[in-house]
Design an enzyme around this catalytic site. Structure first.
Site, mmCIF file in Angstrom:
data_model
loop_
_atom_site.group_PDB
_atom_site.id
_atom_site.type_symbol
_atom_site.label_atom_id
_atom_site.label_comp_id
_atom_site.label_asym_id
_atom_site.label_seq_id
_atom_site.Cartn_x
_atom_site.Cartn_y
_atom_site.Cartn_z
ATOM 1 N N GLY A 247 0.823 -1.205 0.000
ATOM 2 C CA GLY A 247 0.000 0.000 0.000
ATOM 3 C C GLY A 247 0.860 1.260 0.000
ATOM 4 O O GLY A 247 0.625 2.176 -0.751
ATOM 5 N N ALA A 518 3.295 -2.175 14.695
ATOM 6 C CA ALA A 518 3.991 -3.021 15.671
ATOM 7 C C ALA A 518 3.783 -2.469 17.075
ATOM 8 O O ALA A 518 3.487 -3.217 18.014
ATOM 9 C CB ALA A 518 5.476 -3.095 15.338
ATOM 10 N N ASN A 615 11.266 -9.264 15.380
ATOM 11 C CA ASN A 615 11.643 -10.408 14.543
ATOM 12 C C ASN A 615 12.811 -9.963 13.677
ATOM 13 O O ASN A 615 12.663 -9.098 12.804
ATOM 14 C CB ASN A 615 10.439 -10.831 13.683
ATOM 15 N N GLN A 622 12.162 -5.435 6.189
ATOM 16 C CA GLN A 622 11.558 -4.102 6.094
ATOM 17 C C GLN A 622 12.590 -3.060 5.694
ATOM 18 O O GLN A 622 12.326 -2.170 4.894
ATOM 19 C CB GLN A 622 10.955 -3.703 7.441
ATOM 20 N N GLY A 686 8.803 0.759 15.967
ATOM 21 C CA GLY A 686 8.304 0.663 14.593
ATOM 22 C C GLY A 686 9.355 1.112 13.605
ATOM 23 O O GLY A 686 10.085 2.080 13.849
ATOM 24 N N GLU A 689 9.271 2.529 7.870
ATOM 25 C CA GLU A 689 9.617 3.664 7.008
ATOM 26 C C GLU A 689 10.973 4.273 7.322
ATOM 27 O O GLU A 689 11.479 5.100 6.561
ATOM 28 C CB GLU A 689 8.539 4.754 7.141
HETATM 29 MO MO1 MOS Z 1 2.542 4.851 5.297
HETATM 30 S S1 MOS Z 1 2.953 6.388 3.985
HETATM 31 O O1 MOS Z 1 2.472 5.812 6.681
HETATM 32 O O2 MOS Z 1 1.114 4.165 4.852
#
Ligand code: MOS
Length: 722
Positions: A247, A518, A615, A622, A686, A689
């Site tokens: 997404g 998470a 993990n 990621q 988390g 990103e």
């Molecule tokens: Mo992400 S851009 O925070 O779905």
């Protein structure tokens, strides 16, 4: 046993389902008697539809319905009841004849097969009264205006600490430069798609319930938005999403096609499945907007930052304000005596932008971390040393302590693994045969966000447990890591724990965005499992517990859970007194062909600290994914708008370039152990990103080191080096 579950490099619990093709994605859900919808989209960028000729389409084979502004059902508030900026978008739901961008949905054709619907959609003829469109971002910059407070995720759009102009006047060295990043599109592998039907309400009151299988990053936010859009009570909407093929922000909230599928299903009295084509994903389902960022830095001879100014302008659509908050990160990353940031918007006739992986930071850090590198060269100072010189031990914005910060260790570990000490400072000083070699680096950071969530844990008589959360796994490994959290809290082996996600009939959880799943879902599941286990221990019977956490991750429900929560709070609480961020450092080697300008990135080292790692395998995965995504941002991605029609010129994966295997060299990821006693009960920040940040600047800095040419405009394509 339980102690070792957290952090273990467990294979994905849904891995077998995925590789055998038995994981069902939205468009594969077995629903009987389904009809196929296909969007018809506008071919002008601004104006009004004068006439939609549907006669030919209606006569085409298999066509069941052509839904247009003339016959579509009327929605409350003209279809705007679900608008909730910046989360709930202004949609175009065939409630009027206005056209705001090229590619806007203007009709839906429904037929007995996908092919019939697609063919008939090509037969719908639109006549327009066009109006002048604003399509050139650079030319529109003088029209920039300030965003409202809702656009900056709860922060002020502008900030000021001290007198930047005075500090600049005192500075021995200054950098003053403009950086730009382009319009980009998300392009998850799975296109956006929705399958909607109306069923007799389970309440047995004769009413109807809307059921939508949707490829969404948030079954609950989608449910809420649909309920508002249709004027239905919450319990009359169910949203399901068991598996999502990516997404990256574009599926964070429902776009127009979701209610349109539901409207068509209602009108036809039959389930309707609506899948967007790849081309239709360029426009109606979000984008990363253009940014224009002016950064000014001033420093003393020893490298101490005296002044930092970061002014960012990004584009939004004609129908809604959505902001790329590039300069937020600048407020907290370095200790600078004075600091000023500013965000502005300009309106273009394009689809509304939205969150795209590390929104604000992926773009803002390109500017800030490039400018830091420029400053390092002005000072003749090593780029890592400059960052250490300005290391912020407390968050300069509000002078709050960090809940934890291991950026220093990230610089050290990253530099060590990369071999940074062997770098020579001068541009064009490193070569390999004919190739120019450059090494560049940048800091990485993102806020550690969370949100309220709820979960139910049920211990069964057979010694197994079922945990349910109305969250979803967007491909990041949520099924796996949350199973680990549950197993740990329950004291059970992971094989005895079944985690169920992806259904809004389960307890409410937030959108999977902002890298917060998470932390948010993990914390709720942790407390639910602890409560169920304690209840079972107390009663000697199978037990269940439903726990809802507050904004900071503390349980809200009464009883045993609250006791746990208070204990946790006394250890430091979870929010106000601390500034919470994840950090990292990324080091890049670039090789540039001096004659052809071709750039290769043979190796990247990233060292990251994001609290407790749930993990080791999925976490590393990621980071790898984010670095590759960031390489796309840096070297390739650029959505091109035809300046006359507003049509996207490269709306497919042949022309919109993303990295392929041949573009990616060796990526070395180090995850730094970090204990954060304040952040939440499971110590998680988390990281989905985090690794997306810093890469673009590190590459630009490496390219400068290799060639002596500073590229301040993404993507860094070879023409910019010639
Ligand atoms: Mo992400 S851009 O925070 O779905």
């Amino acid at each position: 046993m339980a102690d070792s579950i957290i952090g273990a490099p467990l294979d994905r619990v849904d891995g077998r389902l995925k590789v055998t093709g038995s994981a069902r994605y939205t468009a594969e859900m077995p629903v009987e008697h389904v009809a196929y919808g296909y969007l018809v989209t506008s071919t002008i960028a601004s104006g009004r539809i004068v006439r939609l000729d549907t006669a030919e389409a209606e006569k085409a084979p298999g066509v069941l319905l052509v839904m247009t502004p003339s016959n579509a059902m009327r929605l409350p508030e003209g279809g705007r009841a679900g608008v909730n900026p910046p989360q709930g978008r202004v949609l175009t739901l065939l409630q009027d004849e206005r056209v705001h961008y090229n590619g806007q949905p203007i009709a839906v054709v429904v037929a007995d097969t996908f092919e019939h619907a697609r063919d008939a959609a090509a037969l719908v003829r639109a006549t327009y009264a066009p109006e002048p469109a604003v399509l050139d971002f650079q030319a529109a910059l003088p029209s920039a205006y300030p965003p409202g407070p809702a656009q900056t995720l709860g922060q002020q759009p502008d900030s000021r600490r001290g007198d930047v102009d005075a500090a600049l006047a005192r500075s021995a060295v200054r950098v003053d430069a403009v950086y730009t990043t382009p319009y980009e599109n998300h392009n998850p592998m799975e296109p956006h798609n929705s399958l909607a039907y109306w069923e007799a309400s389970p309440g047995g009151d004769g009413g109807e319930r809307l059921v939508v299988y949707d490829s969404t990053q948030g079954v609950w936010p989608c449910k809420r938005a649909l309920a508002k859009t249709f004027g239905l009570p919450l319990e009359r909407v169910r949203v399901v999403s068991y598996f999502i093929g990516g997404g990256f922000g574009s599926k964070g909230q429902p776009w127009s096609h979701v209610p349109l599928a539901a409207m068509a299903a209602k009108q036809l009295g039959r389930p309707v499945k609506l899948v967007l084509s790849r081309r239709q994903m360029f426009g109606p389902v979000g984008q990363r907007p253009n940014t224009h960022q002016h950064v000014v830095l001033g420093a003393a001879h020893d490298g101490s930052l005296l002044a930092t100014r970061h002014e960012s302008t990004s584009h939004t659509s004609a129908i809604e304000d959505w902001l790329e908050s590039c300069a937020l990160v600048t407020r907290s990353l370095y200790r600078s005596e004075t600091c000023e940031t500013k965000h502005r918007l300009v309106k273009l006739n394009l689809g509304t932008p939205t969150f795209m992986r590390a929104p604000g930071e992926a773009t803002g850090m390109f500017a800030l971390e490039s400018a830091l590198d420029e400053l390092a060269y002005e000072l003749g100072m090593d780029p890592v040393a400059l960052r250490l010189k300005n290391y912020a031990d407390v968050d300069p914005e509000g002078a709050r302590p960090f809940s934890s910060k291991s950026l220093r260790q990230c610089y050290e570990e990253g530099a060590r693994r990369f071999g940074w000490a062997r770098r020579s400072m001068a541009p064009r000083s490193m070569r390999d045969g004919d190739m120019l070699v450059g090494w560049g680096m940048a800091s990485c950071t993102r806020p550690a966000r969370t949100a309220p969530a709820s979960a139910i844990a049920r211990l069964r008589p057979d010694g197994r447990a079922v945990v349910r959360v109305g969250s979803q796994d967007i491909g990041t490994g949520t099924y796996t890591i949350i199973t680990q959290v549950a197993a740990d809290a329950l004291g059970l082996p992971v094989e005895r724990v079944r985690l169920e996600l992806g259904d809004s009939d389960f307890p409410e959880a937030p959108v999977s965005a902002g890298s917060m799943t998470a932390a948010a879902v993990g914390t709720a599941v942790h407390w639910a499992c602890v409560a169920a286990r304690e209840k079972a221990a107390r009663t000697g019977l199978p037990a269940e517990a439903l726990v809802t956490t507050g904004p900071g991750g503390r349980p809200l429900s009464p009883g045993a859970e609250e006791g746990q929560g208070q204990r946790h709070t006394q250890q430091g609480g979870e929010s106000q007194p601390y500034s919470m961020h994840s950090f990292g450092a990324v080091f890049v080697e670039a090789r540039v062909d001096p004659e052809l300008g071709i750039i290769r990135i043979p190796r990247i080292t990233g060292a990251y600290a994001a609290g407790r790692i749930l993990n080791a395998k999925t976490a590393r995965s990621q980071m790898l994914g984010a670095i590759v995504y960031a390489l796309g941002q840096t070297l390739f991605e650029h959505t091109l708008v035809d300046p006359v029609t507003g049509r996207i010129a490269n709306s497919d994966l042949a022309e919109y370039h993303v990295p392929s295997n041949a573009d990616v060299g060796t990526i070395d990821v180090a995850l730094i152990d970090e204990v954060d006693p304040h952040i939440n009960a499971i110590g998680v920040k988390g990281l989905g990103e985090l690794a997306m940040t810093g890469v673009a600047a590190a590459v630009a800095n490496a390219v400068y080191h290799a060639t002596g040419k500073r590229v301040r405009e993404l993507p860094i394509t070879l023409d910019k080096l010639l």
